[in-house]
Motif scaffolding. Structure first.
Motif, mmCIF file in Angstrom:
data_model
loop_
_atom_site.group_PDB
_atom_site.id
_atom_site.type_symbol
_atom_site.label_atom_id
_atom_site.label_comp_id
_atom_site.label_asym_id
_atom_site.label_seq_id
_atom_site.Cartn_x
_atom_site.Cartn_y
_atom_site.Cartn_z
ATOM 1 N N THR A 264 -49.576 78.784 24.721
ATOM 2 C CA THR A 264 -50.175 77.594 25.321
ATOM 3 C C THR A 264 -50.244 77.762 26.828
ATOM 4 O O THR A 264 -49.413 78.429 27.446
ATOM 5 C CB THR A 264 -49.373 76.322 25.000
ATOM 6 O OG1 THR A 264 -48.089 76.401 25.617
ATOM 7 C CG2 THR A 264 -49.199 76.144 23.504
ATOM 8 N N ASN B 186 -50.732 75.144 30.113
ATOM 9 C CA ASN B 186 -50.747 73.734 30.495
ATOM 10 C C ASN B 186 -50.867 72.820 29.277
ATOM 11 O O ASN B 186 -51.597 71.825 29.276
ATOM 12 C CB ASN B 186 -51.871 73.453 31.501
ATOM 13 C CG ASN B 186 -51.507 73.898 32.905
ATOM 14 O OD1 ASN B 186 -50.331 74.003 33.248
ATOM 15 N ND2 ASN B 186 -52.508 74.191 33.715
ATOM 16 N N GLY B 187 -50.151 73.178 28.218
ATOM 17 C CA GLY B 187 -50.112 72.363 27.012
ATOM 18 C C GLY B 187 -51.262 72.582 26.056
ATOM 19 O O GLY B 187 -51.229 72.075 24.923
ATOM 20 N N THR B 188 -52.267 73.353 26.468
ATOM 21 C CA THR B 188 -53.411 73.632 25.599
ATOM 22 C C THR B 188 -53.159 74.916 24.820
ATOM 23 O O THR B 188 -52.821 75.950 25.406
ATOM 24 C CB THR B 188 -54.701 73.784 26.427
ATOM 25 O OG1 THR B 188 -54.970 72.554 27.100
ATOM 26 C CG2 THR B 188 -55.886 74.137 25.526
ATOM 27 N N VAL B 189 -53.338 74.856 23.512
ATOM 28 C CA VAL B 189 -53.137 76.039 22.679
ATOM 29 C C VAL B 189 -54.316 76.988 22.883
ATOM 30 O O VAL B 189 -55.468 76.623 22.618
ATOM 31 C CB VAL B 189 -53.005 75.661 21.194
ATOM 32 C CG1 VAL B 189 -52.888 76.918 20.333
ATOM 33 C CG2 VAL B 189 -51.794 74.758 20.976
ATOM 34 N N ILE B 190 -54.035 78.196 23.383
ATOM 35 C CA ILE B 190 -55.107 79.173 23.552
ATOM 36 C C ILE B 190 -55.072 80.236 22.458
ATOM 37 O O ILE B 190 -56.005 81.014 22.326
ATOM 38 C CB ILE B 190 -55.071 79.824 24.955
ATOM 39 C CG1 ILE B 190 -53.772 80.593 25.178
ATOM 40 C CG2 ILE B 190 -55.269 78.768 26.030
ATOM 41 C CD1 ILE B 190 -53.735 81.371 26.492
ATOM 42 N N GLU C 166 -61.006 75.501 32.507
ATOM 43 C CA GLU C 166 -60.750 74.062 32.529
ATOM 44 C C GLU C 166 -59.288 73.680 32.280
ATOM 45 O O GLU C 166 -58.881 72.542 32.564
ATOM 46 C CB GLU C 166 -61.631 73.346 31.499
ATOM 47 C CG GLU C 166 -61.494 73.841 30.073
ATOM 48 C CD GLU C 166 -62.484 74.957 29.741
ATOM 49 O OE1 GLU C 166 -62.729 75.173 28.542
ATOM 50 O OE2 GLU C 166 -63.001 75.598 30.693
ATOM 51 N N VAL C 167 -58.460 74.616 31.764
ATOM 52 C CA VAL C 167 -57.053 74.251 31.527
ATOM 53 C C VAL C 167 -56.177 74.561 32.733
ATOM 54 O O VAL C 167 -55.005 74.192 32.756
ATOM 55 C CB VAL C 167 -56.485 74.948 30.263
ATOM 56 C CG1 VAL C 167 -57.384 74.734 29.070
ATOM 57 C CG2 VAL C 167 -56.222 76.421 30.507
#
Length: 738
Positions: free
Chosen positions: A671, A673-677, A710-711
Motif C-alpha cells: 500500500t 498512503n493507504g491505497t492498495v497498489i 494521484e496517491v
C-alpha cells in the motif's frame, strides 16, 4: 582493608568442613600456598559456621578485626559466602587484601538462578570438557549465585557423540548430576518430546533415564524449537512424563515451555486453554525463543497458580531472540559478518536492560547457553538474579578480581565495557576499536600470566577480531573509492589492479594472532573456532575462523562484476551500471535494510522482527552478494515514510525479495498512503530479469509496482508491505521514475 598474609581456616560442621576444603583450594590457586586448617575457631582468621536458621540460598559474613566468618545452613550458602569474599580480594605486595567490608546478611531476589550447560555436540566448548572442567565451572557460576544447572540427555533418543567428547552423553549426565549434588546445585533437564513415540513410549523411556540420574529437580520439555506437537498433545505428554518423573524423584517438578512450533499458528491459544484446566502434574511454565506470547501477555493469560521461568538467550548475537541491539536490531553488517552468531560477546549493559524489562514477571531464569563465549553474560545475569539492583560496574570489577587475580580489575572491567562499545555503529566509524585493542595488548604485556588465562584470551581475541574487521573495512572502502574513479574514467584494468591490492604487514600480523589465539583457546578450554581443526558443530557455533575473512565490503563483489563485464559487449557501460547500482536522483529514494537501518524508515515497526542475516553464511557470502542485501527483514509487516517525490508522474517501486515463496499465498499486499497498489500472490509485480541477472545472485529476485501519481501527497508517501502468513522478506527497495 583486612590483610591475609596467612590463612588459618576453621569449620564447625561437616558442610563447613567441605566448604573449608574448597575454599583452601581457591586460596592456593591464587597465592600458591595451602592455607592452614584448624578445628579451633579461636586460632582461625577465616571461619565457616553452621547456622540452620539461614535460608538455603542465603549467607552472612562478619568482618571483625582481622578475621572473617561466613555463616550458612549448608554447602550451597557456604560457597556463595566464600565466593563473595573471593570477589573482593586483590594482592597487595603479594598478600591477599579484602578491599571493602562485606559484612552483612545476603539472600537472593530470584529463587531460580541458573544456566544451561548441556554436554552435546552443539556447544562451542562444553563437548570438549572433562568432568573436572565441569566441576570447575560449577563453582565459577556459584560464585555469582547460580543455584541450578541444566543438562541435556540424548535429544532424539540416540547419541550424537563427536570426536571431542570423552564420555557418552547420558553416561556424562549421571556424573554431572552427582557433581551438582556435591555442591547442592539443583539439576534441570532440557528434554524435548520426540516424533515417532507414543505417549506411553515417551513416558517409559524418559522414566528409565530419570532412574539413572541421582539428582533431578526439574524437567523442561520445550513446546517447540524443537517439537511439532499440537499443544493439547504436548500437555498430555508432559503430564504423563511428569508422573513417570515423580515416581523416581517425588519432589522433582515439570516445567514445560510455551515455545510455539512455527507450523501450528493456534498453538498458543490451545496451550492456554489446556493450562486453564489447572493440570496438577505441571508445576510452572518456561518462556524463551520462539515464544507463543510475549512475557507480559503470557503472565496475564497464564493462571497465577503457575510461576514463570525465563529461558533467556545470552549466547547468540544474530538470528535469535535478543540480537545485538535487540530493541532496534542495528548491529552493523560488517561485524555481524565477521563475528557471526556465537563469538565472544560480553553485552553487560544490554542484558541489564533485558533483565530489567523481564524480571517483574518471573521467579527466575535458566539461560540458554552454548559454551563459554557468553561467560561474562552468565556471571552478570546470575548476579542480577541474586542482587537485582546491583551496580553493573561493581559486578564487572568482581568478575575481574575473581577470575584475573593479580591483574588490574579496573582495566579489565573497563576493557569488557569497551568491547560492548566496539559494536556501536559502522566499525569504520568507531575509533574505540583501536583503543580497546591497545588496552588489552597493554594488559597482556603488563601481566604475562594472563596469556594462560582463557577468559582473558577470549577478550583479547574479540578485541583483535573487531580491529581486523575495522581495518579491513577502512582499507577496502578506500580501494573501492579509488577503483570507482577509474571505472568512471573507463580504466577498467586500473580498477581491477587497485581492488587486488594486498593488506599491509600489520594487518597480516593481527590476523595471524587471531589464528594463534584460537589454537591456544582450544588447548586451554576446548573453544571450537572452526569445523575442520577444532570440531565446531557448524560455522554458526562460535566458529569465527569460518567467518572472520568473509567480505565486509563490496570489494570482492566488484571483482566478480569485473569478471562478468569481460563477457559483455560494453564492459565500461556494465561496470558503470554496477557502481551506480544504489544511486538514485534527488527526487527518488533508495533504502537498504543493511546500509540504512530501520531507524531511517521514519516509522515504528510492529510485531516481532527477525533479521535473517546472510553475510556470515560462508556458502552465500562468496563475493556474489553485494553488502546492500546482507540483511533480510522478516516480519508480517514493514512500514516506511518517504518524502521528496516531486516528479510529476507515476513512480515505480522495485523491491528485492528473498526468493522464498508460498505458492498458496494470496495475501501479499503493498500500500502507498493507504491505497492498495498490489494484492495477490507472492510477489506479483513486474519482473526485471536484466537487473536481477546483473545485480543480484541466486536466492534473490525483484518485483516492481506502480505508485500512481494521484496517491502521492505533496511528494510524501507512507509505504506498507505485508503478508499474513509467510511475512515480508526483503532486503532493499527503490522508488524511481523514468
Amino acid at each position: 582493608m583486612i590483610n591475609f598474609d596467612k590463612f588459618i581456616i576453621s569449620a564447625n560442621s561437616p558442610y563447613g568442613a567441605r566448604a573449608r576444603e574448597l575454599f583452601a583450594e581457591e586460596i592456593k590457586l591464587r597465592t600458591g600456598s595451602m592455607p592452614e586448617i584448624t578445628d579451633n575457631r579461636g586460632e582461625a582468621n577465616f571461619a565457616f559456621v553452621q547456622n540452620d536458621e539461614i535460608c538455603r540460598d542465603g549467607y552472612t559474613i562478619c568482618c571483625d578485626g582481622n578475621a572473617v566468618t561466613v555463616s550458612a545452613s549448608g554447602i550451597r550458602g557456604f560457597i556463595y559466602g566464600f565466593g563473595m569474599f573471593l570477589r573482593k580480594i586483590v594482592p597487595l605486595c603479594g598478600v591477599p587484601v579484602l578491599v571493602e567490608d562485606i559484612s552483612g546478611s545476603y539472600s537472593p531476589d530470584k529463587s531460580i538462578r541458573g544456566h544451561q550447560i548441556g554436554y552435546r555436540t552443539t556447544p562451542n566448548t562444553y563437548d570438549a570438557w572433562s568432568y573436572e572442567d565441569y566441576r570447575r565451572y560449577y563453582l565459577d557460576m556459584m560464585f555469582f549465585g547460580t543455584n541450578i544447572v541444566e543438562h541435556i540427555p540424548y535429544e532424539k533418543g540416540v547419541s550424537r557423540r563427536n570426536r571431542l567428547m570423552k564420555y557418552d552423553e547420558e553416561e556424562f549426565l549421571i556424573k554431572a548430576s552427582e557433581m551438582a549434588d556435591e555442591f547442592d546445585l539443583d539439576v534441570s533437564l532440557w528434554h524435548p518430546n520426540n516424533d515417532g513415540e507414543t505417549v506411553e513410549e515417551a513416558a517409559e523411556r524418559r522414566g528409565g533415564i530419570y532412574e539413572t540420574v541421582p539428582r533431578l529437580n526439574v524437567v523442561f520439555p520445550p513446546g517447540g524449537d524443537p517439537g511439532e506437537f499440537n499443544a493439547d498433545e504436548f500437555i498430555l505428554r508432559c503430564k504423563e512424563i511428569s508422573k513417570a518423573l515423580k515416581k523416581v524423584h517425588p519432589k522433582a517438578q515439570m516445567w514445560p515451555s510455551a515455545q510455539q512450533p512455527h507450523s501450528i499458528p493456534d498453538w498458543g491459544e490451545v496451550f492456554i486453554s489446556e493450562m486453564e484446566k489447572l493440570p496438577e502434574e505441571i508445576d510452572g511454565v518456561i518462556t524463551g525463543p520462539n515464544h507463543a506470547f510475549d512475557l507480559e501477555t503470557l503472565r496475564r493469560r497464564l493462571p497465577s497458580k503457575y510461576p514463570i521461568r525465563l529461558y533467556p538467550d545470552i549466547t547468540h548475537n544474530v538470528r535469535c531472540e535478543y540480537p545485538v541491539h535487540f530493541d532496534r536490531d542495528d548491529w552493523h553488517f560488517a561485524l555481524t559478518t565477521g563475528l557471526s552468531r556465537e563469538c565472544t560477546n560480553p553485552r553487560p549493559r544490554e542484558y541489564r536492560l533485558i533483565h530489567r524489562l523481564t524480571r517483574r514477571y518471573i521467579v527466575g531464569s535458566v539461560s540458554y547457553s552454548e559454551g563459554v563465549t557468553d561467560d561474562v553474560n552468565k556471571m552478570v545475569w546470575a548476579d542480577m538474579d541474586y542482587f537485582p539492583d546491583c551496580d553493573l560496574r561493581t559486578s564487572l570489577l568482581d568478575y575481574a578480581r575473581l577470575f584475573f587475580y593479580g591483574a588490574d580489575p579496573e582495566a579489565i572491567a573497563d576493557g569488557i565495557l569497551a568491547l560492548e562499545i566496539n559494536w556501536q555503529c559502522d566499525p569504520a566509524e568507531n575509533p574505540t576499536i583501536e583503543t580497546t585493542l591497545a588496552a588489552f595488548e597493554n594488559m597482556q604485556a603488563e601481566y604475562p600470566f594472563l596469556s594462560e588465562n582463557w577468559r582473558f584470551l577470549q577478550l583479547l581475541l574479540r578485541a583483535k577480531c573487531d580491529w581486523v574487521i575495522r581495518r579491513r573495512r577502512l582499507f577496502e572502502l578506500d580501494l573501492i573509492r579509488l577503483a570507482e574513479k577509474e571505472i568512471r574514467s573507463g580504466n577498467i584494468a586500473n580498477a581491477r589492479k587497485i581492488l587486488e591490492t594486498d593488506f599491509d604487514d600489520n594487518y597480516k600480523k593481527q590476523r595471524k594472532d587471531i589464528t594463534d589465539l584460537c589454537q591456544k583457546l582450544f588447548e586451554l578450554i576446548g573453544l571450537q573456532t572452526d569445523v575442520e581443526n577444532y570440531c565446531a558443530d557448524n560455522w554458526e557455533r562460535g566458529a569465527i575462523l569460518e567467518t572472520i575473512d568473509l567480505p565486509v565490503t563490496d570489494r570482492k563483489w566488484l571483482l566478480g562484476r569485473l569478471d562478468a563485464a569481460e563477457n559483455t559487449s560494453d564492459p565500461a557501460g556494465f561496470m558503470n551500471r554496477v557502481i551506480n547500482r544504489n544511486k538514485v536522483r534527488s527526487d527518488e529514494y533508495y533504502f537498504s535494510v543493511a546500509l540504512n537501518g530501520l531507524e531511517e524508515c521514519g516509522a515504528q515497526q510492529t510485531g516481532e522482527i527477525y533479521m535473517n542475516f546472510q553475510g556470515d553464511r560462508p556458502n552465500v557470502n562468496t563475493g556474489a552478494l553485494p553488502v546492500c542485501v546482507f540483511k533480510i527483514y522478516d516480519n508480517l509487516t514493514f512500514k516506511c515514510k518517504v518524502g521528496g517525490l516531486d516528479y510529476d508522474g507515476d513512480y515505480r517501486l522495485k523491491i528485492t525479495f528473498a526468493s522464498k515463496k508460498d505458492e498458496n499465498s494470496t495475501s501479499h499486499k503493498i500500500t502507498a498512503n493507504g491505497t492498495v497498489i498490489y494484492k495477490g500472490a507472492q510477489f506479483g509485480g513486474e519482473k526485471d530479469e536484466a537487473f536481477d541477472s546483473e545485480m543480484l545472485c541466486e536466492g534473490f529476485e525483484t518485483a516492481t509496482y506502480v505508485i500512481p501519481k494521484e496517491v502521492i501527497h505533496n511528494g510524501c508517501v507512507d509505504l506498507e508491505f505485508s503478508e499474513d502468513e509467510m511475512g515480508i522478506m526483503f532486503s532493499e527497495f527503490r522508488i524511481t521514475h523514468d
